[in-house]
Design an enzyme around this catalytic site. Sequence first.
Site, PDB file in Angstrom:
ATOM      1  N   GLU A   1       9.272  16.354  15.186  1.00  0.00           N
ATOM      2  CA  GLU A   1       9.928  16.145  13.889  1.00  0.00           C
ATOM      3  C   GLU A   1       9.448  17.225  12.909  1.00  0.00           C
ATOM      4  OE1 GLU A   1       8.946  12.408  12.066  1.00  0.00           O
ATOM      5  OE2 GLU A   1      10.826  12.335  10.976  1.00  0.00           O
TER       6      GLU A   1
ATOM      7  N   GLU B   1       9.729   1.504  10.747  1.00  0.00           N
ATOM      8  CA  GLU B   1      10.747   2.541  10.572  1.00  0.00           C
ATOM      9  C   GLU B   1       9.999   3.863  10.686  1.00  0.00           C
ATOM     10  OE1 GLU B   1      12.546   5.336   9.349  1.00  0.00           O
ATOM     11  OE2 GLU B   1      12.724   4.496   7.334  1.00  0.00           O
TER      12      GLU B   1
ATOM     13  N   LYS C   1       0.863  -1.184   0.000  1.00  0.00           N
ATOM     14  CA  LYS C   1       0.000   0.000   0.000  1.00  0.00           C
ATOM     15  C   LYS C   1       0.895   1.229   0.000  1.00  0.00           C
ATOM     16  CE  LYS C   1      -1.677   2.788   2.906  1.00  0.00           C
ATOM     17  NZ  LYS C   1      -1.575   3.988   2.027  1.00  0.00           N
TER      18      LYS C   1
ATOM     19  N   CYS D   1      13.404  11.034   7.056  1.00  0.00           N
ATOM     20  CA  CYS D   1      13.311  10.706   8.482  1.00  0.00           C
ATOM     21  C   CYS D   1      14.680  10.745   9.157  1.00  0.00           C
ATOM     22  CB  CYS D   1      12.623   9.370   8.692  1.00  0.00           C
ATOM     23  SG  CYS D   1      13.246   8.111   7.603  1.00  0.00           S
TER      24      CYS D   1
HETATM   25  P1  ADP Z   1       3.030  10.791   6.953  1.00  0.00           P
HETATM   26  O1  ADP Z   1       2.503  11.755   7.963  1.00  0.00           O
HETATM   27  O2  ADP Z   1       4.464  10.916   6.676  1.00  0.00           O
HETATM   28  O3  ADP Z   1       2.199  10.689   5.713  1.00  0.00           O
HETATM   29  P2  ADP Z   1       1.815   8.381   7.869  1.00  0.00           P
HETATM   30  O4  ADP Z   1       2.280   7.500   8.961  1.00  0.00           O
HETATM   31  O5  ADP Z   1       0.488   9.043   8.012  1.00  0.00           O
HETATM   32  O6  ADP Z   1       2.984   9.406   7.663  1.00  0.00           O
HETATM   33  O7  ADP Z   1       1.797   7.611   6.487  1.00  0.00           O
HETATM   34  C1  ADP Z   1       2.732   6.627   6.102  1.00  0.00           C
HETATM   35  C2  ADP Z   1       1.993   5.513   5.400  1.00  0.00           C
HETATM   36  O8  ADP Z   1       1.101   4.915   6.333  1.00  0.00           O
HETATM   37  C3  ADP Z   1       1.128   5.967   4.212  1.00  0.00           C
HETATM   38  O9  ADP Z   1       1.135   4.951   3.224  1.00  0.00           O
HETATM   39  C4  ADP Z   1      -0.234   6.093   4.858  1.00  0.00           C
HETATM   40  O10 ADP Z   1      -1.304   6.012   3.934  1.00  0.00           O
HETATM   41  C5  ADP Z   1      -0.210   4.904   5.794  1.00  0.00           C
HETATM   42  N1  ADP Z   1      -1.196   4.978   6.888  1.00  0.00           N
HETATM   43  C6  ADP Z   1      -1.642   6.068   7.540  1.00  0.00           C
HETATM   44  N2  ADP Z   1      -2.603   5.731   8.441  1.00  0.00           N
HETATM   45  C7  ADP Z   1      -2.751   4.382   8.351  1.00  0.00           C
HETATM   46  C8  ADP Z   1      -3.598   3.419   8.983  1.00  0.00           C
HETATM   47  N3  ADP Z   1      -4.479   3.773   9.913  1.00  0.00           N
HETATM   48  N4  ADP Z   1      -3.468   2.112   8.627  1.00  0.00           N
HETATM   49  C9  ADP Z   1      -2.578   1.738   7.684  1.00  0.00           C
HETATM   50  N5  ADP Z   1      -1.758   2.592   7.043  1.00  0.00           N
HETATM   51  C10 ADP Z   1      -1.839   3.895   7.365  1.00  0.00           C
END
Ligand code: ADP
Length: 479
Positions: free
Chosen positions: A381, A250, A175, A284
């Site tokens: 961050e 990570e 994903k 990061c």
């Molecule tokens: P950022 O703020 O850098 O976008 P996120 O942690 O929100 O960091 O996003 C990193 C990845 O995790 C993206 O692919 C995002 O769509 C996914 N993501 C965010 N929320 C969820 C969730 N509840 N379950 C699974 N994947 C998620």
Amino acid sequence: MRVDSGQLYIDGAFREAADGRRAEVVNPATGDAMGSMAQGGAVDARAAVDAATRAFAAWAATPAPERAAVLRKAADLILQRRDAIAALMTREQGKPLRESAGEVTMTADYFQWNAEEARRIYGDIIPASTRAKRLLVLRQPVGVTAAITPWNFPASMIGRKLAPALAAGCTAVLKPAPATPLVACAILQCLHDAGLPAGVANLVAGPAEPIGEVFLTDARVRKISFTGSTAVGKMLLGRAAEQMKKVSLELGGHAPFLVFPDADLDQAVEGVVSSRYRNAGQTCICANRLYVHEDIAATFSQRLAARVQSLRVGRGDDPSVDVGPLIGAAAVERVRAQVEDGLARGGRLLCGGEPLPGPGYFFQPTVIADLPPDALLRNQETFGPLLGLWSFRDEAEAIALANDTPYGLAAYLYTRDLGRAVRVSEALEYGIVGVNDPVPATVQAPFGGVKESGMGREGGYEGLLGFLETKFVSLAVPS
Ligand code: ADP
């Protein structure tokens, strides 16, 4: 499939989402739509897990040299298509073209390195305490894995997760981040064209929650490999416990960058610039806190500010540009809030400080000195082209300041004193330390953090181990 019109990739075929939904993909340098992507949901995620489950037994049983050949071919195709993928990345994510091209090369390198390593997944034979037994240790693929990737390195994070998963004999459902699905399609297209069997790697883009929910609740998914924010990482870790899935995380960082008085100051200035302002600070492992010895702090901050001011900000497809746009309006707002908070608390602005007028999401490369300990920039961050600068008195204070954070991903130190380099590297509570090196990440070395920056390592042999289970076979041997 047109590169600006992405589709899901399930069971060896590109296709629309089950409900036909699509969403625009925005170019952060202009704020305009540059393409669109099929938006999968739970039904598509389930179909992908079905396909990955069906494909697993045959892929796991495929001899390692044959798995390796597919990965090598994929690496070759990624390199052949480097310019096109890099151009797409710059339009979709914003980073300057030469950074995009470097990332595509690194992505190919992940597939190449793991292809080589696939042939060296060894087991052990342990001496038994009796003649009547043989003790064997096998390393076997964990099964169906899920990979969740961020937008800041839209290609190499896929390489870092899918290459070792497939090399180990696992199958995978990816994903990608909602902001950068098209680069993900281009990488999956290379795997497809390399002859990867149907179902071994799948791509389901779309809203995070419904897809993530399938990964978390479908017992056939045995591992989740995630790169992203600490908040989402903690949620995934907690939920993965329900089915005792393996996780590798990570997460965020807040890297300290220590400059000792014996450092080569020209190199240190360039190191800070490369660490902090590469990818517009959206990395990061970016330096977030710069600590300079008090004897050189005044000179160093002047030189740094002059260098940072010389950075050209603009569209990543302009070859003269050093710093591209941020990923979106919220990212600009986050940086602006940290600057505003810092200046309100008495920080000294050394350069920058303002968002740039649109179109696109740009912020001036900024340095703020002497913030109090409770400033947002000191603790949160940044993920943007903004750096905090402080001074320190001695080695012990530098180490204490560097370690004073819940994060523990990367840290940097600049010194020409070998003893100090060793002492400080050992004392830093971080998973990665760059000594006079602002870009420590490489495919053959373990990458990951301690404390709230995550668990598990990606890259190198440890990255591959993360996709392998250890099985102990105790064999009774009648004499
Ligand atoms: P950022 O703020 O850098 O976008 P996120 O942690 O929100 O960091 O996003 C990193 C990845 O995790 C993206 O692919 C995002 O769509 C996914 N993501 C965010 N929320 C969820 C969730 N509840 N379950 C699974 N994947 C998620």
